[in-house]
Structures are given as C-alpha cells and as structure tokens.
Motif scaffolding. Structure first.
Motif, PDB file in Angstrom:
ATOM      1  N   THR A 322       0.839  -1.205   0.000  1.00  0.00           N
ATOM      2  CA  THR A 322       0.000   0.000   0.000  1.00  0.00           C
ATOM      3  C   THR A 322       0.870   1.249   0.000  1.00  0.00           C
ATOM      4  OG1 THR A 322      -1.696  -1.184   1.234  1.00  0.00           O
ATOM      5  CG2 THR A 322      -1.852   1.205   1.234  1.00  0.00           C
ATOM      6  N   GLU A 323       1.989   1.195   0.748  1.00  0.00           N
ATOM      7  CA  GLU A 323       2.901   2.338   0.823  1.00  0.00           C
ATOM      8  C   GLU A 323       3.449   2.676  -0.569  1.00  0.00           C
ATOM      9  OE1 GLU A 323       6.662   3.727   3.590  1.00  0.00           O
ATOM     10  OE2 GLU A 323       5.617   1.859   4.006  1.00  0.00           O
ATOM     11  N   GLU A 324       3.836   1.635  -1.311  1.00  0.00           N
ATOM     12  CA  GLU A 324       4.380   1.824  -2.657  1.00  0.00           C
ATOM     13  C   GLU A 324       3.319   2.395  -3.591  1.00  0.00           C
ATOM     14  OE1 GLU A 324       7.330   1.789  -5.521  1.00  0.00           O
ATOM     15  OE2 GLU A 324       7.578   1.206  -3.423  1.00  0.00           O
ATOM     16  N   ILE A 325       2.088   1.870  -3.481  1.00  0.00           N
ATOM     17  CA  ILE A 325       0.977   2.339  -4.326  1.00  0.00           C
ATOM     18  C   ILE A 325       0.736   3.828  -4.091  1.00  0.00           C
ATOM     19  CG2 ILE A 325      -1.523   2.187  -4.684  1.00  0.00           C
ATOM     20  CD1 ILE A 325      -1.243  -0.837  -4.017  1.00  0.00           C
ATOM     21  N   ILE A 326       0.672   4.224  -2.823  1.00  0.00           N
ATOM     22  CA  ILE A 326       0.360   5.618  -2.494  1.00  0.00           C
ATOM     23  C   ILE A 326       1.505   6.540  -2.911  1.00  0.00           C
ATOM     24  CG2 ILE A 326       0.001   7.188  -0.534  1.00  0.00           C
ATOM     25  CD1 ILE A 326      -1.775   4.894   0.638  1.00  0.00           C
ATOM     26  N   ARG A 327       2.744   6.050  -2.757  1.00  0.00           N
ATOM     27  CA  ARG A 327       3.877   6.844  -3.229  1.00  0.00           C
ATOM     28  C   ARG A 327       3.792   7.063  -4.739  1.00  0.00           C
ATOM     29  NH1 ARG A 327       7.914   4.313  -0.792  1.00  0.00           N
ATOM     30  NH2 ARG A 327       8.656   3.070  -2.515  1.00  0.00           N
ATOM     31  N   ASN A 328       3.401   6.010  -5.483  1.00  0.00           N
ATOM     32  CA  ASN A 328       3.249   6.124  -6.940  1.00  0.00           C
ATOM     33  C   ASN A 328       2.172   7.142  -7.306  1.00  0.00           C
ATOM     34  OD1 ASN A 328       5.200   4.238  -7.431  1.00  0.00           O
ATOM     35  ND2 ASN A 328       3.781   2.523  -7.638  1.00  0.00           N
ATOM     36  N   ILE A 329       1.073   7.139  -6.550  1.00  0.00           N
ATOM     37  CA  ILE A 329      -0.034   8.073  -6.822  1.00  0.00           C
ATOM     38  C   ILE A 329       0.441   9.510  -6.665  1.00  0.00           C
ATOM     39  CG2 ILE A 329      -2.253   8.921  -5.935  1.00  0.00           C
ATOM     40  CD1 ILE A 329      -2.907   5.955  -5.291  1.00  0.00           C
ATOM     41  N   TYR A 330       1.170   9.788  -5.564  1.00  0.00           N
ATOM     42  CA  TYR A 330       1.647  11.154  -5.332  1.00  0.00           C
ATOM     43  C   TYR A 330       2.678  11.572  -6.367  1.00  0.00           C
ATOM     44  CZ  TYR A 330      -0.862  11.676  -0.951  1.00  0.00           C
ATOM     45  OH  TYR A 330      -1.846  11.794  -0.020  1.00  0.00           O
ATOM     46  N   GLU A 331       3.511  10.622  -6.793  1.00  0.00           N
ATOM     47  CA  GLU A 331       4.531  10.956  -7.792  1.00  0.00           C
ATOM     48  C   GLU A 331       3.935  11.228  -9.156  1.00  0.00           C
ATOM     49  OE1 GLU A 331       7.290   7.717  -7.612  1.00  0.00           O
ATOM     50  OE2 GLU A 331       8.273   8.478  -5.802  1.00  0.00           O
ATOM     51  N   LYS A 332       2.852  10.505  -9.476  1.00  0.00           N
ATOM     52  CA  LYS A 332       2.261  10.628 -10.816  1.00  0.00           C
ATOM     53  C   LYS A 332       1.166  11.684 -10.874  1.00  0.00           C
ATOM     54  CE  LYS A 332       3.357   5.854 -11.888  1.00  0.00           C
ATOM     55  NZ  LYS A 332       2.852   4.484 -12.016  1.00  0.00           N
TER      56      LYS A 332
END
Length: 338
Positions: A322-332
């Motif tokens: 989940t941490e990786e998913i949310i980091r991807n969302i903020y980056e994109k």
C-alpha cells in the motif's frame, strides 16, 4: 445508515506572512505586513457513516490535521459546512465534546505530574460519567489495554507506549460514539501497535464506534480500515475502498530472490535486459528484488531466466505494498475521486 460526519465544501485558509529585507524593510513591516492567503483545506466533501473505520491519509502538509481540528471544533472553518454527530462542532462545542473522543499522538490530555488514575477521575467528572457507567466500561478498557499496573504512576514516568495506551483509555472514559485518532501509534514498537489495533477493532465491533484515523503508518490503515480518504494539497484525490485502490494502482508485483552463491546486481540486470524489469538490491540481507508488471507471462519469464542462470535459495512473489501504491499516486499526480 446514518452519517456521523458530513463535510460540504469545507475550506480553511491561513495567512502566510513574509518579511521584507534590510533595515528599511523591517520598519515597513512594523506598519504593514506582506502576506498571502494559503488554503490548507481546499473545498473538500465527504461523509462517514456510523460504525465505519476510515483512514484519512496524505503527505505532511496535505491538510489532515487541519481537517481533524475543524471536525473536533478546535478550528473554525473559513467557509463550508461541517456537521458531526448532528451538531456544528464549533458553535455547539460544550454539548458536542461529550459525544467524541480524541487522541493526538503528539499532545497529551493527561496531567503530567499526577497518577494516571487521578487524571481518569478528573475526566470522569468533566464528562459527568456515573460510577456505574465508569466501572462497567472502564474496567474492560483498562484490562484490554493492559494498563492496570500503570494507574498509580505519574504520567511523566511512563514510556511513550505506556502513555499512548493510557491516552486512548482516557479518550474512551465517556464511551463516545465517535473517535478521532491523529497519529496514535507514532513512535510505538510493534507489540504496542498490535495491542492498540486489536483494541480498536474490538470497540468498533462491541459498541459500533465510528473511527477516523490519520496516520503515516499505512500498516495501521491496512489492519483497521476498509475505506480511505486521500488528501493532497488540501484536496480530496481519492475516497473509496482500500481494496479498489490496490486493484487499480497495484498493477505491479515484486519478485524477491535469494541465491546460494554471490551474485552482483549488474550480472542479474544483464540477464534480464530484454525484459521490462527494474532491479534493486538489499545489500545487508542480500535480497534481489525485481519490480515487474502484474503479468503471469512476464513473471514466468523473469523467474525462468534467473533460475536457469543461478542457484536460487529462495524466491517470493509479493503484491505491491500500500505504501508503494500511495507513493506512486503522489509521484504521478492526482487521480480521479473514487
């Protein structure tokens, strides 16, 4: 099912002052200050039903704590509408606070120099809780949170984990139907976190307590919440099921390899250069991680090439965290509200 929290076009603005340079600028600042208006919470909308456990997440400065302070009546909104437990938190504050419990991870509601049980007694009087109500409810809370040995100790002599368990118990003295938790597990060790999570699940099931949780520890969200509201720069960018978020954005898997022989990262990168795969190496644990798209054929190809070339001790296939998913969302960038 009734809504416990209703937020419509909620906005909170702050003035950010700036100083002019030089002595002349300092004198001018005495007469007039330069400032700009910064929206900390920017016209957000959401509602929470009775009995829900909702994760309210976002990066530092996203507006999470500002929202919580408006929902609890500490801050007055610049504009918009807030109804919590059928009341306006700011205008009906005295009656309203009887219906909520609040735990701020970095602030204490316990008196520093007196025993924990004395703080509990004072809060019992503040909330007008009868002896019968206190005994029937708090005996269970004290036992479940394992704080009985701490009751006669001054708060200043407690460890952080002990204090947070006592803070949680203090917020529940009047058995409120709605509980706000702002970073309740910050700095706590794993065992204390697990104890607090289990307790929160239990009161949610037993009393149908509604819980709004803000935290940077996404394992808390995964353990407790089926729904998340995600904030970015004061705006809601996702409101929906955690599982849907994972399904929509968790389109990658991680393959973890451990080898029986010494392998360097360059060798394994060369081996799979023709495939769309990103490699990372945890040098301390000697774990090689391949990030790939969630495709059975691609995963099979990567594993096949690696196993054919090197002696493999262990291999694991993990979902994207989940941490990786949310980091991807903020980056994109922002996503559509779910």
């Amino acid at each position: 099912m009734e809504n416990v929290i209703e937020v419509k076009q909620l906005r909170k603005e702050f003035k950010a002052y700036s100083s002019r340079t030089g002595l002349k600028g300092a004198f001018r600042d005495l007469l007039t200050r330069n400032y700009k208006v910064v929206p900390a919470v920017n016209d957000i909308n959401f509602s929470i039903r009775k009995g829900e456990m909702v994760g309210y997440i976002g990066e530092n400065g996203a507006g999470k704590s500002t929202t919580i302070k408006m929902l609890t009546g500490i801050l007055t909104p610049t504009s918009g509408e807030v109804i919590v437990n059928g009341m306006n938190p700011h205008k009906e504050r005295e009656r309203f606070v009887q219906t909520i419990g609040v735990v701020f991870g970095q602030r204490s509601q316990l008196w520093w120099d007196i025993a924990v049980q004395e703080s509990f007694r004072l809060l019992k009087k503040v909330y007008k809780v009868t002896d019968e109500q206190y005994d029937s409810h708090m005996n269970h809370v004290i036992k479940t949170l394992d704080i009985e040995p701490l009751l006669d100790k001054p708060v200043r002599k407690l460890s952080l984990g002990q204090r947070m368990r006592c803070e949680l118990a203090a917020a529940l003295i009047h058995n409120p139907p709605l509980l706000f938790l702002d970073e309740p597990t910050i700095g706590l060790d794993v065992l204390v976190k697990l104890k607090i999570r289990e307790f929160l699940k239990e009161i949610n099931e037993k009393y149908n307590t509604t819980i709004l949780l803000t935290t940077h520890d996404l394992s808390d969200i995964e353990a407790l919440c089926e729904r998340v509201v995600m904030l970015d720069e004061g705006k809601v960018i996702y409101d929906g099921a955690l599982m849907e978020l994972k399904e929509k954005w968790g389109d990658r898997k991680e393959l973890q390899f451990q080898f029986l022989e010494n392998i360097n990262l360059t060798a394994i990168q060369k081996l799979t250069y023709s495939l769309p795969v990103e490699w990372e190496l945890d040098e301390k644990k000697q774990i090689f991680t391949a990030a790939v798209e969630d495709s059975e054929e691609l995963i099979s190809q990567v594993i096949g090439k690696v196993v054919a070339a090197f002696k493999v001790k262990d291999v694991k296939i993990n979902e994207t965290s989940t941490e990786e998913i949310i980091r991807n969302i903020y980056e994109k960038g922002a996503i559509e509200v779910g």
